[in-house]
Design a protein around this motif. Sequence first.
Motif, short mmCIF file in Angstrom:
data_model
loop_
_atom_site.label_atom_id
_atom_site.label_comp_id
_atom_site.label_asym_id
_atom_site.label_seq_id
_atom_site.Cartn_x
_atom_site.Cartn_y
_atom_site.Cartn_z
N GLY A 85 3.26 -9.12 -9.04
CA GLY A 85 1.90 -9.01 -8.38
C GLY A 85 1.67 -7.86 -7.94
N PRO A 86 0.35 -7.48 -7.69
CA PRO A 86 0.03 -6.01 -7.40
C PRO A 86 0.11 -5.62 -5.94
CG PRO A 86 -1.95 -7.16 -7.54
CD PRO A 86 -1.00 -8.14 -8.28
N VAL A 87 0.41 -4.58 -5.74
CA VAL A 87 0.54 -3.84 -4.36
C VAL A 87 -0.50 -3.08 -3.94
CG1 VAL A 87 2.03 -2.40 -2.89
CG2 VAL A 87 3.30 -3.88 -4.59
N GLY A 88 -1.22 -3.51 -2.84
CA GLY A 88 -2.38 -2.62 -2.34
C GLY A 88 -2.18 -1.22 -2.53
N PRO A 89 -3.31 -0.49 -2.60
CA PRO A 89 -3.31 1.01 -2.30
C PRO A 89 -3.27 1.42 -0.99
CG PRO A 89 -5.52 0.20 -2.85
CD PRO A 89 -4.66 -0.99 -2.95
N MET A 90 -2.68 2.58 -0.74
CA MET A 90 -2.59 3.11 0.79
C MET A 90 -4.25 3.41 0.91
SD MET A 90 0.58 5.69 0.41
CE MET A 90 0.01 6.41 2.01
N MET A 91 -4.43 3.22 2.25
CA MET A 91 -5.92 3.45 2.82
C MET A 91 -5.80 4.00 3.98
SD MET A 91 -7.60 -0.03 1.39
CE MET A 91 -6.55 -1.10 2.47
N GLY A 92 -7.01 4.59 4.43
CA GLY A 92 -7.04 5.14 5.87
C GLY A 92 -6.09 6.14 6.08
N SER A 93 -5.55 6.32 7.34
CA SER A 93 -4.83 7.50 7.93
C SER A 93 -3.39 7.37 7.25
CB SER A 93 -4.43 6.96 9.41
OG SER A 93 -3.62 5.80 9.54
N GLU A 94 -2.86 6.27 6.43
CA GLU A 94 -1.70 6.24 5.64
C GLU A 94 -1.87 7.23 4.51
OE1 GLU A 94 -1.66 1.54 6.53
OE2 GLU A 94 -1.74 2.28 4.43
N ALA A 95 -3.02 7.51 4.18
CA ALA A 95 -3.18 8.35 2.70
C ALA A 95 -3.48 9.91 3.25
CB ALA A 95 -4.55 8.16 2.10
N GLY A 96 -3.59 10.06 4.48
CA GLY A 96 -3.74 11.24 4.94
C GLY A 96 -2.45 12.13 5.43
N VAL A 97 -1.54 12.21 4.82
CA VAL A 97 -0.26 12.64 5.06
C VAL A 97 -0.17 14.11 4.57
CG1 VAL A 97 2.39 12.37 4.65
CG2 VAL A 97 0.93 10.44 4.77
N HIS A 98 0.33 15.02 5.41
CA HIS A 98 0.18 16.63 4.98
C HIS A 98 1.26 16.57 3.73
CE1 HIS A 98 -2.08 17.62 8.20
NE2 HIS A 98 -1.18 16.86 9.13
N THR A 99 1.24 17.47 3.18
CA THR A 99 2.13 17.74 1.88
C THR A 99 3.42 17.98 1.97
OG1 THR A 99 1.37 19.85 1.74
CG2 THR A 99 0.30 18.43 0.38
N ASN A 100 3.78 18.69 3.57
CA ASN A 100 5.19 19.04 3.62
C ASN A 100 5.68 17.80 4.77
OD1 ASN A 100 3.77 19.42 6.15
ND2 ASN A 100 4.63 21.20 6.70
N SER A 101 5.06 16.77 4.96
CA SER A 101 5.43 15.74 5.70
C SER A 101 6.46 14.88 5.09
CB SER A 101 4.30 14.87 6.35
OG SER A 101 4.59 13.84 7.08
N ARG A 102 7.28 14.34 5.70
CA ARG A 102 8.23 13.20 4.97
C ARG A 102 8.02 11.98 5.72
NH1 ARG A 102 13.07 17.11 6.78
NH2 ARG A 102 11.78 17.24 8.57
N ARG A 103 8.40 10.82 4.85
CA ARG A 103 7.99 9.49 5.26
C ARG A 103 9.35 8.71 5.14
NH1 ARG A 103 4.01 7.84 1.45
NH2 ARG A 103 2.60 9.24 2.69
N ARG A 104 9.55 8.02 6.33
CA ARG A 104 10.71 6.92 6.29
C ARG A 104 10.28 5.49 6.77
NH1 ARG A 104 11.98 11.05 4.00
NH2 ARG A 104 13.82 12.25 4.62
N LEU A 105 10.96 4.49 6.20
CA LEU A 105 10.76 3.32 6.56
C LEU A 105 11.82 2.66 7.33
CD1 LEU A 105 8.83 0.67 5.90
CD2 LEU A 105 10.16 0.27 4.12
N VAL A 106 11.23 1.97 8.35
CA VAL A 106 12.35 1.32 9.26
C VAL A 106 12.05 0.11 9.48
CG1 VAL A 106 13.56 1.46 11.57
CG2 VAL A 106 12.52 3.45 10.70
N VAL A 107 12.91 -0.89 9.17
CA VAL A 107 12.87 -2.26 8.97
C VAL A 107 13.62 -3.02 9.86
CG1 VAL A 107 12.68 -4.41 7.42
CG2 VAL A 107 12.35 -1.97 6.42
#
Length: 247
Positions: free
Chosen positions: A16-38
């Motif tokens: 099934g499809p995964v929803g697109p990023m919206m709102g503040s989630e899409a406004g990441v600076h190009t030099n920013s790194r992203r990590r997921l903590v579960v």
Amino acid sequence: MRRLLLKLINRALLIGPVGPMMGSEAGVHTNSRRRLVVGLGNPGMNSSRHSVGMAVLEALASRLGVADSWRGDRHVSGEVIVSDIQDTQIVLLRPRLLMNINGVSVAKAAVKYSIKPEHILLVHDELDKPLGKLAMKQGGSARGHNGVRSCVECLQTDVMPRLRVGIGRPSGKTSVDRHVLGRFSQEEQKVLSGILEESVDILLSQLTDKENMQSPLLPRGGRPASQTGKQRERLSAPRKDTATGQT
């Protein structure tokens, strides 16, 4: 048979499809790194031993000052908080699925936020360590933990670093299932707050250490699993492992 059934359920739920990023989630600076903590666990059982990973995540959210920012996201079958530490964007995830299929939520979040498996930090309970003992594991096998196994199967790799929080094995005739699904005793609760604080310290160290934040090769002992069909297309493959040996 049970393990095969869980594998089929994991795969079925990932279709099934995964929803697109919206709102503040899409406004990441190009030099920013992203990590997921579960925080792995069972929804509605946050106070159980098996869900101590969720308790650690709640403590982390409190330390970051975003404890009231949890929001449900049906696209990832979980609750999320998006925050920042220095120049890194941190996505906190509490799956709303049972422990045995937590990996479905993790894989969906990895796709939605474009996070590589080696940048996903899992926090979970550990039977083989006594209460109060903490350890980082840099990828490798699930060691019998069904939540980790689900993540490995859904992400099609075992490179994810993990913070293992000891809960100890049951004493006497208490079954393992009853032990892990039960709540911490009064004596255990006396030391739990210290464990949560120490766990948060370790997580913040991992998330702010520039060496840890580099895009690494597969950890020693980590391996990509075979990828087929939609998952190969939807999940970014980790880099080729040049290390040898086991952890």
